[in-house]
Design a protein around this motif. Structure first.
Motif, short mmCIF file in Angstrom:
data_model
loop_
_atom_site.label_atom_id
_atom_site.label_comp_id
_atom_site.label_asym_id
_atom_site.label_seq_id
_atom_site.Cartn_x
_atom_site.Cartn_y
_atom_site.Cartn_z
N ALA A 73 55.97 15.16 56.19
CA ALA A 73 57.39 15.34 55.92
C ALA A 73 58.24 14.33 56.66
CB ALA A 73 57.79 16.75 56.32
N TYR A 74 57.67 13.56 57.50
CA TYR A 74 58.45 12.65 58.36
C TYR A 74 59.08 11.53 57.54
CZ TYR A 74 59.73 9.29 61.89
OH TYR A 74 60.41 8.43 62.66
N ARG A 75 60.34 11.33 57.83
CA ARG A 75 61.02 10.18 57.22
C ARG A 75 61.88 9.53 58.29
NH1 ARG A 75 65.78 8.55 54.73
NH2 ARG A 75 66.89 10.47 55.23
N SER A 76 61.64 8.30 58.50
CA SER A 76 62.44 7.61 59.51
C SER A 76 63.74 7.11 58.89
CB SER A 76 61.66 6.44 60.08
OG SER A 76 61.58 5.41 59.12
N PRO A 77 64.72 6.81 59.70
CA PRO A 77 65.98 6.32 59.13
C PRO A 77 65.84 5.04 58.32
CG PRO A 77 66.27 6.92 61.42
CD PRO A 77 64.81 7.00 61.14
N GLY A 78 64.78 4.32 58.55
CA GLY A 78 64.62 3.06 57.84
C GLY A 78 63.94 3.22 56.50
N ALA A 79 63.48 4.41 56.23
CA ALA A 79 62.76 4.61 54.96
C ALA A 79 63.62 5.44 54.01
CB ALA A 79 61.44 5.33 55.23
N ALA A 80 63.42 5.20 52.76
CA ALA A 80 64.24 5.90 51.76
C ALA A 80 63.71 7.30 51.49
CB ALA A 80 64.26 5.10 50.48
N VAL A 81 62.41 7.42 51.60
CA VAL A 81 61.79 8.70 51.26
C VAL A 81 60.81 9.07 52.35
CG1 VAL A 81 62.05 8.47 48.79
CG2 VAL A 81 60.06 7.52 49.92
N SER A 82 60.48 10.32 52.40
CA SER A 82 59.47 10.73 53.35
C SER A 82 58.11 10.33 52.82
CB SER A 82 59.54 12.24 53.57
OG SER A 82 59.12 12.91 52.39
N LYS A 83 57.15 10.47 53.70
CA LYS A 83 55.79 10.10 53.28
C LYS A 83 55.31 10.97 52.13
CE LYS A 83 54.29 10.27 57.59
NZ LYS A 83 53.38 10.21 58.76
N LEU A 84 55.66 12.22 52.21
CA LEU A 84 55.22 13.14 51.16
C LEU A 84 55.83 12.75 49.82
CD1 LEU A 84 53.66 15.65 50.41
CD2 LEU A 84 55.71 16.99 50.88
N GLU A 85 57.08 12.43 49.86
CA GLU A 85 57.75 12.05 48.61
C GLU A 85 57.14 10.79 48.03
OE1 GLU A 85 61.69 11.81 50.05
OE2 GLU A 85 62.22 13.87 49.50
N TYR A 86 56.93 9.86 48.92
CA TYR A 86 56.34 8.60 48.45
C TYR A 86 54.98 8.87 47.84
CZ TYR A 86 55.25 3.60 48.65
OH TYR A 86 54.94 2.32 48.32
N ALA A 87 54.18 9.67 48.58
CA ALA A 87 52.85 10.01 48.06
C ALA A 87 52.97 10.71 46.72
CB ALA A 87 52.13 10.88 49.07
N GLN B 259 46.35 5.40 52.47
CA GLN B 259 47.00 5.92 53.67
C GLN B 259 48.50 5.64 53.58
OE1 GLN B 259 45.57 4.34 57.39
NE2 GLN B 259 46.39 6.08 58.53
N VAL B 260 49.25 6.71 53.66
CA VAL B 260 50.72 6.55 53.57
C VAL B 260 51.30 6.67 54.97
CG1 VAL B 260 52.82 7.44 52.53
CG2 VAL B 260 50.65 7.62 51.30
N ILE B 261 51.99 5.68 55.37
CA ILE B 261 52.63 5.77 56.69
C ILE B 261 54.10 5.37 56.57
CG2 ILE B 261 50.54 5.31 57.98
CD1 ILE B 261 51.73 2.46 58.44
N ASP B 262 54.81 5.77 57.53
CA ASP B 262 56.23 5.43 57.59
C ASP B 262 56.37 4.10 58.36
OD1 ASP B 262 59.07 5.55 58.87
OD2 ASP B 262 59.06 7.13 57.34
#
Lengths: 860, 302
Positions: free
Chosen positions: B96-110, B216-219
């Motif tokens: 569920a982590y999403r950093s301020p620099g990313a548009a989506v969380s890892k889950l969303e991206y996945a 592997q999906v990472i932020d």
């Protein structure tokens, strides 16, 4: 010991005598040092928060680096705290009193160098004079001063201005040239004005705070000790100086006191006439401790050796050597007495200006005119002064001119050496003023009385309660000359008391007959107590017969009886002529004194009414010609020339009014002159030339010095000072307990600057910051060893800059910030100067595509 | 920049609603791009199609493709391309982590990736199965090649909420048991797990002779660690919190992270499993391209 201290760098002072602060009340700033710590602690409470998925790695990283990170944090905190601490300390201006001689960062000093320029410093011991030694020491002091030090230059001399360099000079070269230009004066020393000026110079706000006064003198007793009142004044002045500055006394004397000086040179006779043997008396004093024998005393007249004699002078005693000389020409003559050269040459010669009058002009004012010449009041005086026989007219030097009382105010008295008043009834205020001016200018007046004299007039206009020309006030008449019965037998002179020069020839001659001259009537006078009038001769009744008094530069005499036979038989008595002659000579003797002056005393000359528009030129002993403008004072004009610092012969020419309109640099009031060496400054050819002799004050010839013990107990009692026998490098040795205080302020400020540069670098990248810190630390420790010149500083700066650049460049190469993804590199690989800030923007569109191999491995 | 490419951008996709739409846009955009690109790295031909050669049976021409590309392709029969793709989606809390620099969380991206891949697979008339897990398997969909299955899949994904701890090792064991038939297994996870358990889990898949593709999906923040200010990091999935001065810690953290990535890569390489690292700020076509390339290779092999 001193050598050792010269080379040891000042890192570790050998003896920390004291540690103090110039501004200790600013130490509260140390509390500011707690501020970064507080901020640090507070900061810990205000962290950002974020969820973090990859926690395990963070924990692992923290675990592995906790110690290192804590150390880095501590160092950063320490740097921040040190900055504030150093700032607080620097404001408090710490001073370290240490016996470290050449501490580089010591506070600047204001040095006031006082040179004794009195002529006793011209005493020569071996090859150099004391003054040369003092100048050498002064040069050394100036050369030793470090950048930031200021120097002032003062001198001890009675008449020349004490201040040579008034403004604190931070450039040593200018002071060195002033020292070279300093000349020994012919003046005696006077400490008082110098100490006052020193106090003023000390107060100059531009100068450094630490102050030092260095006296370079031979510590002559005359200047440094003396009578009790003068010593106490000096003591007060020294006390005021010691409150603000450190006093250093450097003795440049040689300890010798042998000196012989010509202390006086004068004519024995009040007036010098040509073709008469004139007695010249010169006093020789031996100031030294050993007897002098066979001292050759030479007498020069107008530059030629006239005579010489050999004299013996015992230690600390004076002897008088008499010469006789005949002047053949009237006019100005210069007489000089010379001794052979000894340690101090300035006092081995003395000049005397001898104006030889061609004739002695005497004005005789006849108060009673009668048909028969012998019954004129002035008859006997005239006859005595210019006796002519039936066959031979008088051709002597004395020329009396007889005028009637009415013509007195029309006469120009300045051409007469003496004015004789015979039974003048009264004077008008104009005449009284004329006589006053005349006497004060050096003329001689002889009052003789008689029946016509109005005592009220005399007392009110001529005596004026002692301000006038009459020596004493006239009382009532005693005796009666018209008494034909001769009831009273008359008064005779008292031959007992014959001290005065006028009657001195009668001393020891009881048969001269003074007591046989009978006076029938006279005016009673009384010399008031405290009056400067002197009784020359008394009557047997005790009342004065002849009274004399100095009036200004001139002299005034009063004969209380008549100068004719109306009241006394004295005029026909054989004692009359010599006494009258002596009286006239005595009266006229006042005119020579203004020609002899001491160094520093101004030359003055009163101008007669004919000379008020004259052009006056003075030639000083060095040959320079000065034009002097006369100054109008009340009802007389006078010339004042004050530039008499050099001993020798001064020539003053009073000529007709200036005709040429050349570029004259003239003088205002006060009589100080400017040198104008143009042709227009030539003395007027047809002016009156007068010689002035300026001699040294031989009190200064006594080279007796005060030793340190006496100084400590008298002039400098209770005042801290340092006494040196010479100024040398070793002046900062261990024995000098009042060591310098060195300021750490500049070092602290440099450290603060360095720390401020290091702190942000440490916060950004610890490695770089730490390297810079180490570089600065090394530089700071090595600084004392770096040569103190601009080239050395430049080299160090270049090395430092190069070191920083190298660290940044190669540090990056060796310890790169690892990027696991190639896309994170914005610019060329391996170089970034600023940290990458977290971006929230659209990065996908501008990034190059990642390269992926077929195996899906990543390139990094 | 062409229009179709913008749908690869997670930031753009995030603004759209509907996972299905997003997936379609990704896929169609990708396919369009393939057609339009003159430099496409591999042939337009899918494994599911064979280019028409004179003499082939005209009955099997895929007219849809002709309509799109003006080229004749023969469809392969289902049997030929009969494979099942299992998409395993990690829905643990760390995803569920999403950093301020990313548009989506890892889950969303996945999820985008999963949906796009599912679209592709269904399009090829292959079967796709789906599972979400955290410390246990939360949902499991058996593979099916029906288009309606895709809808169900997408719906399921939209409903998935991240939570719970990661326990990859036991999950993989479990899933390996469940997936009977040999097929393609795509794992979409951040793999934040002890490497040892991960290894054993993956081994189980291999034992089952599955074709595993690890994505592997990472932020980006997890790799770059861009924090500047002192921060308190709150650990997810029950891990403790940590306050740290990020600047001084960055290098050490990155070293640790890279070490982990290397390990994972190493494991996958050792077991000849496909591996790709997906950052949530990267365009999604990378994932697709990777997948399809593999398929090509696979197809070439079989």
């Amino acid at each position: 010991m001193a050598e050792y201290y010269r080379h040891v760098p000042s890192l570790f002072p050998r003896g920390l005598l004291a540690f103090g602060f110039a501004n200790p009340w600013l130490l509260w700033g140390l509390a500011l040092g707690a501020v970064p710590i507080l901020i640090h602690l507070l900061h810990r409470l205000t962290y950002r928060e974020t969820n973090w998925a990859a926690m395990r790695f963070l924990l692992e990283a923290t675990r592995k680096n906790s110690r290192r990170m804590r150390l880095e944090q501590l160092i950063l905190l320490a740097v921040r705290t040190l900055v504030l601490l150093f700032a607080a300390l620097a404001f408090a201006e710490p001073l370290v009193e240490a016996v470290a001689p050449h501490t580089r960062a010591r506070t600047p000093i204001q040095r006031i160098v006082v040179l004794d320029a009195s002529f006793s410093m011209g005493a020569k011991a071996d090859a150099e004079t004391r003054f040369d030694r003092a100048k050498k020491a002064a040069r050394q002091i100036v050369a030793e001063s470090l950048p930031g030090d200021a120097v002032n230059l003062l001198r001890i001399a009675a008449h020349s201005g004490p201040v040579v360099v008034r403004e604190p000079a931070f450039e040593p070269d200018s002071v060195l040239s002033e020292i070279d230009r300093l000349r020994l004066t012919d003046e005696p020393g006077d400490l008082g004005p110098t100490l006052l000026e020193a106090a003023e110079v000390l107060a100059d706000p531009r100068a450094p705070k630490t102050k030092e006064i260095i006296f370079l003198s031979d510590f002559q007793r005359l200047t440094w000790a003396g009578d009790s009142s003068r010593t106490s004044n000096l003591h007060d002045s020294f006390q005021r100086l010691a409150d603000r500055a450190r006093i250093v006394l450097v003795d440049v004397g040689d300890g010798r006191t042998e000196n012989a000086a010509v202390t006086s040179l004068q004519t024995a006779d009040p007036i010098v006439l040509p073709d008469r043997p004139t007695r010249l008396r010169t006093g020789i004093r031996n100031f030294g401790p050993t007897n002098l024998a066979g001292v050759r005393v030479e007498l020069y007249v107008d530059g030629y050796l006239g005579a010489f004699k050999s004299a013996d002078v015992r230690a600390r005693e004076e002897t008088v050597v008499e010469f006789q000389h005949e002047f053949h020409n009237a006019g100005e003559h210069i007489v000089e007495a010379r001794l052979p050269p000894d340690a101090l040459a300035a006092d081995n010669q003395r000049w005397l200006s001898v104006p030889v009058a061609e004739r002695m002009n005497v004005l005789v004012v006849n108060g009673r005119e009668e048909g028969r010449r012998a019954e004129n009041a002035s008859y006997y005086v005239q006859t005595v002064l210019a006796p002519s026989t039936a066959r031979e007219a008088w051709s002597g030097a004395t020329r009396p001119k007889v005028i009637s009382e009415a013509d007195l105010s029309a006469e120009d008295l300045s051409q007469y050496d003496c004015v004789f008043l015979c039974n003048v009834a009264l004077v008008t205020p104009t005449e009284a003023a004329l006589l006053q001016t005349y006497a004060e200018g050096g003329g001689g007046i002889v009052f003789t009385l008689g029946d016509r004299v109005k005592p009220e007039n005399y007392n009110s206009l001529l005596y004026r309660d002692g301000q006038g020309v009459l020596p004493v006030a006239l009382g009532s008449r005693l005796g009666d000359a018209r008494d034909q019965d001769r009831a009273h037998k008359g008064f005779t002179f008292d031959a007992g008391d014959l001290d005065h020069p006028i009657v001195a020839p009668f001393r020891g001659n009881p048969n001269a007959g003074l007591e046989r001259a009978v006076t029938l009537e006279y005016f009673q006078v009384k010399v008031p107590p405290g009056s400067p009038a002197r009784v020359v001769l008394r009557f047997d009744s005790g009342d004065p017969a002849i009274v004399e008094r100095q009036v200004g530069l001139g002299r005034s005499l009063l004969i209380t009886t008549s100068a004719d036979v109306s009241w006394s038989t004295w005029p026909v008595h054989p004692t009359f002529p010599p006494i009258i002659h002596e009286t006239v000579r005595f009266a006229a003797g006042g005119r020579g004194h203004e020609r002899q002056r001491f160094v520093g005393e101004p030359l003055t000359r009163t101008l007669s009414s004919r000379e008020t528009a004259a052009r006056v030129v003075v030639i000083t002993p060095d040959g320079a010609e000065h034009i002097v403008r006369p100054v109008q004072n009340e009802n007389k004009a006078e010339v004042v020339f004050s530039d008499t610092g050099a001993r020798g012969i001064y020539e003053m020419t009073v000529g007709p009014a200036a005709t040429s309109k050349g570029p004259l640099k003239e003088v205002g009031r006060g009589g100080r002159t400017a040198i104008d060496s143009n042709a227009s400054a030539r003395p007027p050819q047809d002016g009156r030339r007068e010689i002035f002799a300026v001699n040294v004050d031989t009190r200064e010839s006594d080279l007796e010095w005060v030793d340190e013990k006496t100084l400590r107990s008298t002039t400098l009692a209770g005042i801290p000072y340092v006494h040196r026998s010479e100024w040398s490098e070793g002046q900062r040795d261990l024995a000098d307990a009042a060591a310098e205080s060195s300021g750490l302020s500049s070092w602290l400020l440099m450290a603060i600057l360095a720390l401020l540069l290091v702190e942000p670098l440490l916060a950004w990248s610890f490695r770089h910051g730490f390297l810079l810190l180490c570089t600065f630390a090394v530089c700071g420790l090595a600084a004392p060893l770096v040569p103190r010149n601009t080239w050395g500083g430049l080299i160090v700066a270049v090395l430092l800059a190069g070191g920083i650049v190298a660290v940044l460049l190669f540090g990056r190469a060796r310890w790169p910030i690892r990027e696991s993804s190639a896309v994170n590199r914005r610019s060329a690989p391996g170089w970034r100067l600023w940290p990458r800030f977290p971006s929230t923007g659209n990065r996908a569109t501008s990034e190059p595509e990642p390269r992926q191999t077929s195996q899906g491995r990543l390139d990094s | 920049m062409d229009d179709y490419r913008k749908y690869f951008d997670p930031q753009t996709l995030a603004k759209l609603t509907g996972l299905d739409l997003k997936a379609r846009l990704i896929v169609e955009g990708y396919l369009t791009g393939l057609h339009k690109s003159p430099y496409s790295g591999f042939s337009v031909e899918f494994a599911e199609h064979r280019e028409y050669a004179p003499g082939d049976d005209v009955r099997y021409v895929d007219w849809k493709v002709f309509g799109k590309t003006d080229r004749f392709y023969l469809k392969r029969f289902e049997e030929e391309t009969n494979f099942a793709c299992h998409i395993l989606l990690d829905a643990s809390e760390s995803m569920a982590y999403r950093s301020p620099g990313a548009a989506v969380s890892k889950l969303e991206y996945a999820e985008y990736v999963a949906a796009a891949l599912a679209h592709l697979v269904i399009r090829q008339q292959d079967a796709v199965g789906f599972a979400t897990f955290n410390n246990s398997v939360t949902r499991f969909l058996s593979p099916s090649s029906q288009p309606s299955h895709l809808k169900q899949l997408v719906h399921l994904m939209e409903q998935t909420v991240a939570g719970g701890e990661t326990a990859l090792g036991p999950i993989f064991h479990d899933l390996a048991e469940r997936i009977r038939k040999r097929g393609l297994v795509i794992i979409l996870s951040d793999l934040f797990e002890d490497v040892g358990t991960l290894l054993s889990g993956l081994k189980h898949f291999r034992h089952r002779r599955h074709d595993v593709s690890v994505m592997q999906v990472i932020d980006p923040a997890e790799q770059d660690f861009p924090f500047e200010d002192p921060t308190r990091f709150l650990g997810l999935e029950g891990l403790p919190e940590q306050s740290a001065e990020p600047r001084s810690l960055r290098r050490a953290y990155q070293a640790e992270f890279e070490r982990f990535l290397r390990q994972v890569r190493g494991i996958c390489g050792d077991m000849q499993m496909d591996y790709v690292l997906l950052r949530t700020d990267r365009p999604l076509d990378a994932a697709l391209r990777h997948f399809l390339t593999r398929r090509m290779q696979r197809a070439g092999r079989t």
